[in-house]
Design a protein around this motif. Structure first.
Motif, short mmCIF file in Angstrom:
data_model
loop_
_atom_site.label_atom_id
_atom_site.label_comp_id
_atom_site.label_asym_id
_atom_site.label_seq_id
_atom_site.Cartn_x
_atom_site.Cartn_y
_atom_site.Cartn_z
N ARG A 82 -0.75 -15.92 -23.71
CA ARG A 82 -1.64 -16.33 -24.79
C ARG A 82 -1.79 -17.84 -24.87
O ARG A 82 -2.80 -18.35 -25.34
CB ARG A 82 -1.17 -15.77 -26.12
N ASN A 101 -19.15 -12.09 -32.06
CA ASN A 101 -18.88 -11.17 -33.16
C ASN A 101 -20.07 -11.14 -34.13
O ASN A 101 -20.42 -12.17 -34.70
CB ASN A 101 -17.62 -11.63 -33.88
N VAL A 103 -20.59 -10.21 -37.13
CA VAL A 103 -20.49 -10.47 -38.56
C VAL A 103 -19.87 -11.83 -38.90
O VAL A 103 -19.61 -12.11 -40.06
CB VAL A 103 -19.69 -9.36 -39.29
N LEU A 116 -6.41 -21.74 -33.57
CA LEU A 116 -5.20 -21.11 -33.05
C LEU A 116 -4.33 -22.06 -32.24
O LEU A 116 -3.13 -21.85 -32.15
CB LEU A 116 -5.58 -19.90 -32.19
N ALA B 175 -6.16 -15.32 -29.77
CA ALA B 175 -5.87 -14.57 -31.00
C ALA B 175 -4.91 -13.42 -30.68
O ALA B 175 -5.04 -12.75 -29.67
CB ALA B 175 -7.15 -14.03 -31.60
N ARG B 179 -4.41 -10.43 -35.60
CA ARG B 179 -5.58 -11.23 -35.95
C ARG B 179 -6.85 -10.57 -35.44
O ARG B 179 -7.86 -10.52 -36.13
CB ARG B 179 -5.43 -12.64 -35.36
N VAL B 183 -8.91 -9.60 -38.58
CA VAL B 183 -9.85 -10.69 -38.84
C VAL B 183 -11.13 -10.52 -38.02
O VAL B 183 -12.23 -10.75 -38.51
CB VAL B 183 -9.19 -12.06 -38.53
N HIS B 184 -10.98 -10.06 -36.76
CA HIS B 184 -12.17 -9.96 -35.91
C HIS B 184 -12.86 -8.60 -36.02
O HIS B 184 -14.07 -8.53 -36.15
CB HIS B 184 -11.81 -10.25 -34.45
N ILE B 185 -12.09 -7.52 -35.93
CA ILE B 185 -12.73 -6.20 -35.86
C ILE B 185 -13.01 -5.62 -37.25
O ILE B 185 -14.11 -5.13 -37.51
CB ILE B 185 -11.87 -5.21 -35.05
N PRO B 187 -13.91 -6.63 -40.24
CA PRO B 187 -15.19 -6.90 -40.93
C PRO B 187 -16.37 -6.15 -40.32
O PRO B 187 -17.34 -5.87 -41.01
CB PRO B 187 -15.37 -8.41 -40.77
N ASN B 188 -16.26 -5.81 -39.04
CA ASN B 188 -17.34 -5.06 -38.40
C ASN B 188 -17.39 -3.60 -38.82
O ASN B 188 -18.34 -2.89 -38.51
CB ASN B 188 -17.20 -5.13 -36.87
#
Ligand SMILES: Nc1ncnc2c1ncn2[C@@H]1O[C@H](COP(=O)(O)OP(=O)(O)OP(=O)(O)O)[C@@H](O)[C@H]1O
Ligand SMILES: [Mg+2]
Lengths: 266, 267
Positions: A82, A101, A103, A116, B175, B179, B183-185, B187-188
């Motif tokens: 990471r 993304n 949204v 990050l 991430a 997270r 945070v990413h998925i 909300p979808n």
């Protein structure tokens, strides 16, 4: 700088195990742009995802070595991986529709790596993000910062992707068919942008495409893949003008058709 | 979604207006009811609809309008608590199983299927017989019964999203799994989840009414719409108004949430 040796990727999620990449070798030096061409399904994306450390650990077996700064990315622990991801390796994808993304605001997405990997304040992050949006030649970066992906065109989204991938100045950028979904003029602009980034930041780029003429424009070295094997490997001019393999000749023969078709379209 | 779209969305508008009015009335009922909902007035027994008693009085002479107001509040609290438990645990389970897959998914989803196989009201009955009745036990029992349906929805949304390129880019930005999940998925999944929440709300209102009707739900002195219906059934012919008003309130509540859910689905 990054050296891939004998990479094999085998899937286990179907009844029979299925190898999709055989003995893949690649060395990528600082500031170099290497092209990876081949027909659909030849294993280009799989190799790229493996290099980016994005292949899942289940359902598949990977053999070989991906050495980056002395660490083998194939068997290091997740924490080390990471740290490399985002900081050192960035990637942009084919479909600018789904690679952002839907949204989240553009600004938020461009800043994610900063959030990050650094402890910059909110204002500093925003400043950096807007600078970055400007660098990828988006007009009105402040406005784009506040917009959502569906408000942008495909070419703009791909620029945003490049901005997000480059914000931490990675040493390697993998571009998996970044222009396939775009029309010809935008294609040229994106290729020019990648070239500029490469020259300014000395970022090494692995450029994947099935369009040999684009690859010839951009890359010094080219790898040709077919059915999971690298069948030809050499300088762009060599491969373009003196292909050894029948398969490469066929790929080259396919180019004029594409050009004629796009001329008719426009 | 944006305003232009919402203005065209008749279901959403009708649902918002209806639900809005109902919620306002119930909210007002928290501060003021014409009578104390539990005070009995023998002289007003079965009083008809009048200006003094907007919905008449019940067999103990309690003002039905005041009881409908406070009963709706109880019903709504139970429904909200139920949905909250269902959503929170549904999101947790759905996110983990959908994102990780594998053995964890197998185990949790088999349990989920087992729970899902029972009608939620039956399951709630089982929990009540273990826990005893009362408002809070009803919330816990119904909440547990509601977890599987939310978990399924969230899981399928996570499966749909987890292989998308935007998740890959998030990983490449460094991430971590949690997270990425929350945070990413997450909300979808909101449009789908919101619509499911509205339906869940409806089912919870009906389930509470059903349980209270059977006498295992909300206990006296709390009024609830279901309990009022249950008490009214002995007087269905002599005093039909007594059953009519709580019933009508349930219908209006359910209709409002149903329209909202439909409206959200069309987004
Ligand atoms: N989960 C999987 N299980 C088994 N085989 C898979 C799986 N995913 C992909 N493959 C196979 O891996 C091979 C290589 O796919 P890859 O996506 O790398 O091709 P590609 O060269 O990128 O093609 P394209 O130009 O269409 O992007 C394909 O033949 C595909 O069928
Ligand atoms: Mg591909």
């Amino acid at each position: 700088m990054i050296r891939v040796t004998d990479l094999n990727i085998e899937f286990f999620d179907h009844e029979r195990p299925e190898t999709v990449v055989y003995d893949f070798d690649l060395t990528l030096h600082e500031g170099e742009i290497v092209g990876l061409v081949g027909e659909s399904g030849s294993g280009k994306s799989m190799s790229a995802l493996a290099i980016a450390g994005l292949l899942s650990r289940k359902d598949m077996k990977k053999r070989g070595e991906i050495l980056f700064e002395g660490v083998n990315l194939l068997d290091c622990d997740r924490k080390t991986l990471r740290k490399f991801q985002g900081n050192e390796i960035g990637m942009i994808f084919q479909e600018p529709m789904t690679s952002l993304n839907p949204v989240k605001k553009i600004g938020w997405q461009v800043e994610e790596a900063l959030r990050l990997h650094t402890d910059l304040s909110k204002e500093e992050r925003k400043k950096r993000a807007i600078e970055m949006l400007q660098k990828v030649e988006l007009h009105e970066p402040e406005r784009v910062y506040e917009q959502y992906p569906h408000e942008l065109s495909g070419g703009m989204r791909q620029r945003v992707m490049i901005a997000a991938a480059m914000i931490c100045d990675p040493k390697i950028l993998i571009a998996d068919e970044p222009t396939t979904a775009l029309d010809v003029t935008i294609q040229e602009q994106i290729v020019a942008l990648l070239k500029r980034i490469n020259q300014e930041k000395k970022t090494a780029i692995l450029f994947i495409s099935h369009d040999l003429s684009l690859v010839h424009q951009l890359c010094e070295r080219v790898l040709v893949m077919k059915g999971g094997y690298v069948v030809e490997n050499g300088s762009a001019d060599e491969i373009f003008y003196h292909p050894k393999e029948e398969y490469t000749k066929k790929l080259i023969a396919a180019i004029p058709k594409v050009v004629r078709k796009t001329e008719k379209d426009s | 979604m944006n305003w232009k779209k919402i203005r065209k969305n008749k279901n959403f508008i009708a649902g918002s207006i209806l639900t809005g009015i109902m919620l306002l009335l119930i909210l007002a009922g928290c501060f003021y009811t014409p009578y104390n909902p539990n005070t009995m007035d023998p002289s007003a027994k079965f009083a008809g609809v009048s200006l003094k008693h907007l919905m008449g009085c019940d067999n103990f002479g309690r003002d039905i309008f005041s009881r409908v107001l406070s009963g709706s509040r109880t019903t709504l609290i139970v429904a909200a608590g139920t949905v909250l438990i269902g959503v929170v645990f549904g999101i947790l389970i759905g996110a983990l199983t959908g994102y990780y897959g594998g053995v964890l998914d197998e185990v949790l989803m088999r349990i989920n299927d087992a729970v899902f196989a029972f009608p939620s009201i039956l399951l709630a009955l089982l929990f009540i017989s273990l826990l005893g009745s009362g408002k809070y036990h009803v919330i816990i029992a119904l909440g547990i019964a509601f977890v599987p349906s939310f978990a399924r929805i969230v899981r399928s949304e996570f499966i749909r999203n987890k292989n998308m390129d935007y998740v890959k880019s998030a990983k490449l930005q460094g991430a971590g799994d949690f997270r990425i999940m929350f945070v990413h998925i997450l909300p979808n999944t909101m449009t789908v989840l919101l619509s499911a929440i509205m339906i869940g709300f409806n089912n919870a209102v009906l389930a509470e009414a059903g349980m209270s009707f059977l006498g295992i739900g909300v206990q006296p002195p709390d009024a609830s719409l279901g309990r009022m219906l249950s008490e009214a059934q002995s007087f269905l012919f002599s005093a039909p108004m007594y059953a009519l008003f709580p019933g009508l309130t349930i219908i209006l509540l359910v209709l409002g949430f149903g329209l909202l859910s439909d409206g959200l689905k069309n987004e």
